[in-house]
Design an enzyme around this catalytic site. Structure first.
Site, short mmCIF file in Angstrom:
data_model
loop_
_atom_site.label_atom_id
_atom_site.label_comp_id
_atom_site.label_asym_id
_atom_site.label_seq_id
_atom_site.Cartn_x
_atom_site.Cartn_y
_atom_site.Cartn_z
N ASP A 108 0.69 -1.30 0.02
CA ASP A 108 -0.07 0.13 0.10
C ASP A 108 1.04 1.34 -0.04
O ASP A 108 1.97 1.15 0.44
CB ASP A 108 -0.92 0.06 1.21
N ARG A 141 -20.01 4.32 -9.83
CA ARG A 141 -18.44 4.04 -10.09
C ARG A 141 -17.66 4.66 -11.19
O ARG A 141 -16.64 4.90 -11.08
CB ARG A 141 -18.69 2.57 -10.43
N ASN A 159 -12.81 0.03 -8.79
CA ASN A 159 -13.92 0.43 -9.48
C ASN A 159 -13.43 1.83 -10.47
O ASN A 159 -12.40 2.54 -9.94
CB ASN A 159 -15.15 0.98 -8.70
N VAL A 196 -14.72 -1.15 -12.29
CA VAL A 196 -13.79 -2.26 -12.75
C VAL A 196 -13.82 -2.80 -14.08
O VAL A 196 -12.70 -3.08 -14.56
CB VAL A 196 -14.38 -3.35 -11.88
N ASP A 238 -22.26 -8.99 -8.05
CA ASP A 238 -23.80 -9.10 -8.63
C ASP A 238 -24.65 -10.17 -8.68
O ASP A 238 -25.58 -10.46 -8.42
CB ASP A 238 -23.84 -7.90 -9.90
N THR A 239 -23.69 -11.30 -9.31
CA THR A 239 -24.09 -12.50 -9.60
C THR A 239 -24.49 -13.24 -8.35
O THR A 239 -25.48 -13.71 -8.17
CB THR A 239 -23.13 -13.34 -10.80
N ALA A 240 -23.71 -12.93 -7.37
CA ALA A 240 -23.62 -13.64 -5.93
C ALA A 240 -24.91 -13.18 -5.42
O ALA A 240 -25.56 -13.75 -4.66
CB ALA A 240 -22.45 -13.36 -5.18
N ARG A 241 -25.12 -11.88 -5.53
CA ARG A 241 -26.35 -11.10 -4.96
C ARG A 241 -27.55 -11.73 -5.57
O ARG A 241 -28.57 -11.95 -4.80
CB ARG A 241 -26.22 -9.65 -4.93
N HIS A 298 -20.31 -3.72 -14.45
CA HIS A 298 -20.55 -3.72 -13.14
C HIS A 298 -20.85 -2.36 -12.61
O HIS A 298 -20.26 -1.57 -12.44
CB HIS A 298 -19.10 -4.20 -12.26
N THR A 348 -18.29 -1.51 0.69
CA THR A 348 -18.81 -3.00 0.60
C THR A 348 -17.21 -3.64 0.58
O THR A 348 -16.44 -3.19 0.05
CB THR A 348 -19.47 -3.25 -0.69
P1 NAD Z 1 -9.81 1.78 0.89
O1 NAD Z 1 -9.88 3.46 0.56
O2 NAD Z 1 -10.28 1.32 2.22
O3 NAD Z 1 -8.68 1.34 0.37
C1 NAD Z 1 -7.70 1.72 -0.93
C2 NAD Z 1 -6.26 1.56 -0.53
O4 NAD Z 1 -5.66 1.94 -1.61
C3 NAD Z 1 -6.02 2.34 0.79
O5 NAD Z 1 -5.35 1.65 1.72
C4 NAD Z 1 -4.92 3.63 0.07
O6 NAD Z 1 -4.07 3.98 0.74
C5 NAD Z 1 -4.59 2.68 -1.36
N1 NAD Z 1 -3.71 3.33 -2.18
C6 NAD Z 1 -4.27 4.53 -2.84
N2 NAD Z 1 -3.47 4.96 -3.68
C7 NAD Z 1 -2.22 3.88 -3.82
C8 NAD Z 1 -1.32 3.67 -4.55
N3 NAD Z 1 -0.96 4.64 -5.79
N4 NAD Z 1 -0.64 2.56 -4.54
C9 NAD Z 1 -0.75 1.74 -3.50
N5 NAD Z 1 -2.00 1.81 -2.78
C10 NAD Z 1 -2.66 2.95 -3.01
O7 NAD Z 1 -10.98 1.25 -0.16
P2 NAD Z 1 -11.93 0.11 -0.54
O8 NAD Z 1 -13.05 -0.08 0.11
O9 NAD Z 1 -10.68 -1.16 -0.09
O10 NAD Z 1 -12.27 -0.05 -2.18
C11 NAD Z 1 -10.81 -0.16 -2.95
C12 NAD Z 1 -11.33 -0.16 -4.52
O11 NAD Z 1 -12.27 -1.35 -4.65
C13 NAD Z 1 -12.38 1.01 -4.77
O12 NAD Z 1 -12.19 1.22 -5.96
C14 NAD Z 1 -13.68 0.47 -4.79
O13 NAD Z 1 -14.85 1.17 -5.26
C15 NAD Z 1 -13.41 -0.87 -5.22
N6 NAD Z 1 -14.50 -2.04 -4.64
C16 NAD Z 1 -14.73 -2.79 -5.96
C17 NAD Z 1 -15.78 -3.70 -5.86
C18 NAD Z 1 -16.17 -4.73 -7.05
O14 NAD Z 1 -17.15 -5.66 -7.00
N7 NAD Z 1 -15.31 -4.82 -7.90
C19 NAD Z 1 -16.49 -3.84 -4.47
C20 NAD Z 1 -16.40 -3.21 -3.48
C21 NAD Z 1 -15.01 -2.03 -3.80
#
Ligand code: NAD
Length: 319
Positions: free
Chosen positions: A41, A94, A126, A128, A154-157, A181, A236
């Site tokens: 991170d 998103r 996202n 995604v 979404d499919t799981a939901r 998504h 989420t």
């Molecule tokens: P979060 O803010 O809790 O975590 C994101 C992390 O990314 C943070 O710890 C931050 O420090 C780190 N970060 C930011 N810039 C960075 C970089 N340049 N290098 C390394 N790390 C970096 O957010 P979250 O709740 O964990 O969500 C993360 C992503 O997942 C979001 O885009 C969210 O929308 C997405 N998401 C996707 C789904 C899905 O179904 N695909 C579901 C939920 C969330």
């Protein structure tokens, strides 16, 4: 005789130690899915603290090496999961996140490719579908090695809610959400089955009322689930952590599982050069095949609409 494949070592690097990244790490650790989990991170203290917290659970689960490291430590990772980026705030879509999260991926992906050109990427950040396409372009990896979490959640939901309605285990519901998504995603009602029967036939067989309007209500709940959960708890994370675990396991166990993940579609119902979700066979090589579904006219039209929405954004980005 033990299956030697089961004892192969597998290393997963998770970029982003936020709610999604750590829910994945926690699920992988509890499932005993992999031998090594690397957390990275930009906030190094956060990654280190999360690794330490997970260490203290290791006496309750199978041995797993968990640690916070640097991009050079990705060199021998089999799978790199991208969860770094900004999450949605209440009221945001998103797609609103796109510019900021592309900038973040422009920092991350060259760092990984410098040390590892053979890994499989799984993208959770996202929007995604766009971020999956961006990962393909920035990494220059073959399309089979770039998998977006897509509509796995979404499919799981959808399965959960159909299962609740019919009072059956969601694992016994076969039903898919395809496309983006996001708001334009498409429920494939025409192919949804329970016990091998289309929903209408199943209802007839077990003497339940078949109500198409109720199915539409279920889909509305699926579509708005992320938004509603974010209003309630701000994010989420648990279900997506499990969904990502499912993708990781399908790869490392060479399962040939069928999951609705996002991948580069070519010649799919006339759709090309866009990442979208459809039922896809996942194995050790990553994406084996996107299965071409026999959609009905309405689903076909909605799927094309969904593709256009994602493609318009991709084209506006000049990648
Ligand atoms: P979060 O803010 O809790 O975590 C994101 C992390 O990314 C943070 O710890 C931050 O420090 C780190 N970060 C930011 N810039 C960075 C970089 N340049 N290098 C390394 N790390 C970096 O957010 P979250 O709740 O964990 O969500 C993360 C992503 O997942 C979001 O885009 C969210 O929308 C997405 N998401 C996707 C789904 C899905 O179904 N695909 C579901 C939920 C969330």
């Amino acid at each position: 005789m033990n299956n030697p494949q089961y004892y192969d070592t597998h290393k997963v690097a998770i970029i982003g130690s936020g709610f999604v990244g750590t829910s994945l790490a926690y699920a992988l650790m509890i499932q005993g899915s992999v031998s090594e989990i690397l957390l990275i991170d930009i906030n190094k203290k956060r990654a280190k603290g999360e690794a330490m917290d997970l260490h203290h659970g290791l006496s309750f689960v199978q041995p797993t090496r968990i640690w916070a490291g640097e991009y050079s430590d990705c060199a021998d990772a089999d799978i790199v999961v991208l969860t770094a980026g900004l999450p949605r705030k209440p009221g945001e879509s998103r797609l609103d996140l796109v510019t900021k999260n592309i900038e973040i991926f422009q920092q991350i992906i060259p760092n990984i490719i410098e040390h590892n050109q053979d890994c499989i990427f799984i993208v959770a950040t996202n929007p995604v579908d766009i971020m999956t396409y961006v990962t393909l372009k920035l990494s220059q990896c073959p399309a089979s090695r770039v998998i977006g979490a897509g509509t796995i959640l979404d499919t799981a939901r959808f399965r959960y809610l159909i299962g609740q309605h019919h009072r059956v285990d969601p694992r016994d519901v076969h039903a898919y959400i395809i496309g983006e998504h996001g708001d334009s995603e498409v429920p494939v009602f025409s192919l949804a089955t329970i016990a091998g029967m289309r929903l209408k036939d199943y209802c007839k067989r077990v003497e339940q009322l078949f109500d198409p309007q109720h199915l539409n209500d279920i889909f509305e709940q699926v579509k708005n689930a992320g938004r509603n959960i974010i209003e309630l708890k701000g994010r989420t994370n648990y279900a997506i952590g499990l969904g990502l675990t499912r993708i990781v396991e399908s790869i490392i166990r060479d399962e040939n599982s069928i999951l609705t993940v996002s991948s580069l579609l070519e010649n799919y119902h006339g759709i090309n050069d866009v990442c979208l979700s459809v039922p896809t066979i996942i194995n050790r090589a990553g994406i084996r095949e996107a299965i071409i579904l026999p959609l009905n006219d309405e689903e076909h039209q909605k799927f094309h609409h969904s593709a256009k929405i994602v493609k318009d954004v991709i084209q506006s980005l000049n990648l």
